[in-house]
Design an enzyme around this catalytic site. Structure first.
Site, short mmCIF file in Angstrom:
data_model
loop_
_atom_site.label_atom_id
_atom_site.label_comp_id
_atom_site.label_asym_id
_atom_site.label_seq_id
_atom_site.Cartn_x
_atom_site.Cartn_y
_atom_site.Cartn_z
N ASN A 67 0.87 -1.17 0.00
CA ASN A 67 0.00 0.00 0.00
C ASN A 67 0.91 1.22 0.00
O ASN A 67 1.48 1.59 1.03
CB ASN A 67 -0.92 0.00 1.22
CG ASN A 67 -1.86 1.20 1.24
OD1 ASN A 67 -1.47 2.32 0.91
ND2 ASN A 67 -3.10 0.99 1.63
N GLU B 268 -3.80 2.12 -3.06
CA GLU B 268 -3.85 3.56 -2.74
C GLU B 268 -2.85 4.35 -3.58
O GLU B 268 -2.08 5.16 -3.06
CB GLU B 268 -3.63 3.80 -1.25
CG GLU B 268 -4.86 3.51 -0.42
CD GLU B 268 -4.85 4.24 0.92
OE1 GLU B 268 -5.44 5.34 0.98
OE2 GLU B 268 -4.28 3.72 1.88
N ASP C 73 -4.07 -5.01 0.15
CA ASP C 73 -4.43 -4.50 1.47
C ASP C 73 -5.86 -4.98 1.74
O ASP C 73 -6.81 -4.43 1.19
CB ASP C 73 -4.33 -2.97 1.47
CG ASP C 73 -4.71 -2.36 2.80
OD1 ASP C 73 -5.16 -3.10 3.70
OD2 ASP C 73 -4.57 -1.12 2.94
N ASN D 139 -7.27 -4.89 4.66
CA ASN D 139 -7.81 -4.10 5.76
C ASN D 139 -8.45 -4.96 6.85
O ASN D 139 -9.36 -4.53 7.56
CB ASN D 139 -8.80 -3.04 5.24
CG ASN D 139 -8.14 -1.68 5.10
OD1 ASN D 139 -7.41 -1.24 5.98
ND2 ASN D 139 -8.39 -1.00 3.98
N ASP E 231 -1.95 -6.49 5.26
CA ASP E 231 -1.58 -6.70 3.86
C ASP E 231 -1.20 -8.16 3.70
O ASP E 231 -0.48 -8.72 4.53
CB ASP E 231 -0.41 -5.79 3.50
CG ASP E 231 -0.71 -4.33 3.78
OD1 ASP E 231 -1.22 -3.65 2.87
OD2 ASP E 231 -0.45 -3.88 4.92
N ASP F 164 2.41 4.44 5.48
CA ASP F 164 2.16 3.84 6.79
C ASP F 164 2.17 2.31 6.71
O ASP F 164 2.09 1.63 7.73
CB ASP F 164 0.85 4.34 7.41
CG ASP F 164 -0.30 4.43 6.42
OD1 ASP F 164 -0.13 4.05 5.24
OD2 ASP F 164 -1.39 4.89 6.82
N HIS F 165 2.30 1.77 5.49
CA HIS F 165 2.44 0.33 5.27
C HIS F 165 3.86 0.03 4.80
O HIS F 165 4.62 0.94 4.47
CB HIS F 165 1.48 -0.15 4.18
CG HIS F 165 0.03 0.00 4.51
ND1 HIS F 165 -0.81 -1.07 4.70
CD2 HIS F 165 -0.75 1.11 4.64
CE1 HIS F 165 -2.04 -0.64 4.95
NE2 HIS F 165 -2.03 0.69 4.93
#
Length: 262
Positions: A9, A36, A148, A150, A220, A249-250
């Protein structure tokens, strides 16, 4: 033949295309799934990645969502229609054939809050995903599903399972529906090779020193049907990109497979 795959991501490809290019040059995956990307199709940096030997397939929206598959090999787009459940124009699902392996890349809706319409949409979206797999693929044939999701599937996939249970991303309803998809015929390739806890792919920006304290989530994933999962030889998470200046942030999750040479 070694077949290396990755998922990441990227949280804006325009902000991190140089970092990604450096990582691709160093790690040389046969395919990488991105989520993203946050760019419209006309703005995807196709030529930038062509210069380092990577072809691109992508589906984008302005400012949010966006998925892409990059590979040094030829890619053939395959069906990526989730059906009526999906919001019109959303860019959360893309699929391609790479080296005779179908690759599905998903950016599953985040869900916002358990009592929200967005959470109900997330559950419906995941349920529809099983129907998508059933329409287009067979669990008896090789298939790779990355992205991802989530959702952290197990207690060892979050840093504080007792406190976080019931939160978005680690909710019993999410676990139920994700398992429903998994039961169609998937195996968690990462868990096959890394059975212990403490391995995460996401650390919230808002948590103070979250990375240093390893207060993360494994949301992920790299999953595969049995004929492909049994050929997996390794799986791991590359944490170093998360330590860079202005990171996503991943971070990257990877796996390798021993395939028969064509």
């Amino acid at each position: 033949m070694n077949f290396k795959v990755a998922s990441f991501n990227i949280n804006s490809i325009r902000a991190r295309q140089e970092m990604l290019a450096n990582w691709l040059t160093e790690n040389k995956p046969d395919v990488i799934c991105l989520q993203e990307t946050k760019v419209m199709d006309k703005d995807f940096p196709v030529e930038y990645f062509q210069e380092i030997g990577y072809n691109s397939l992508f589906k984008g929206q302005k400012s949010y969502n966006g998925v892409a598959i990059l590979s040094p090999h030829p890619m053939t787009p395959i069906a990526s229609d989730l059906g009526d459940v999906a919001e019109p124009g959303e860019a959360r699902l893309i699929a391609a054939m790479v080296k005779d392996i179908p690759v599905v890349n998903t950016y599953v809706p985040q869900g916002q809050a358990p009592d929200s319409e967005k959470f109900a949409y997330k559950l419906a979206w995941l349920k529809a995903l099983r129907d998508y797999f059933a329409r287009n693929f067979s669990p008896d044939q090789p298939l790779l599903w990355m992205g991802d999701f989530n959702v952290a599937p197990e207690p060892i996939d979050v840093h504080d399972p007792k406190r976080l249970l019931g939160h978005v991303g680690f909710h019993p309803e999410e676990h139920k529906v994700l398992n429903y998809v998994k039961e169609w015929g998937f195996q968690d390739v990462f868990r096959k090779h890394q059975p212990e806890g403490g391995h995460f792919t996401f650390w919230d920006y808002r948590i103070r020193q979250g990375l240093a304290r390893n207060l993360g989530w494994r949301i992920d994933h790299i999953w595969a049907t049995a004929p492909l999962a049994e050929k997996s030889t390794n799986a791991w998470i590359d944490i170093e990109p998360r330590r860079l200046a202005k990171p996503s942030d991943h971070t990257f999750i990877l796996a390798e497979f021993a395939l028969s040479a064509n």
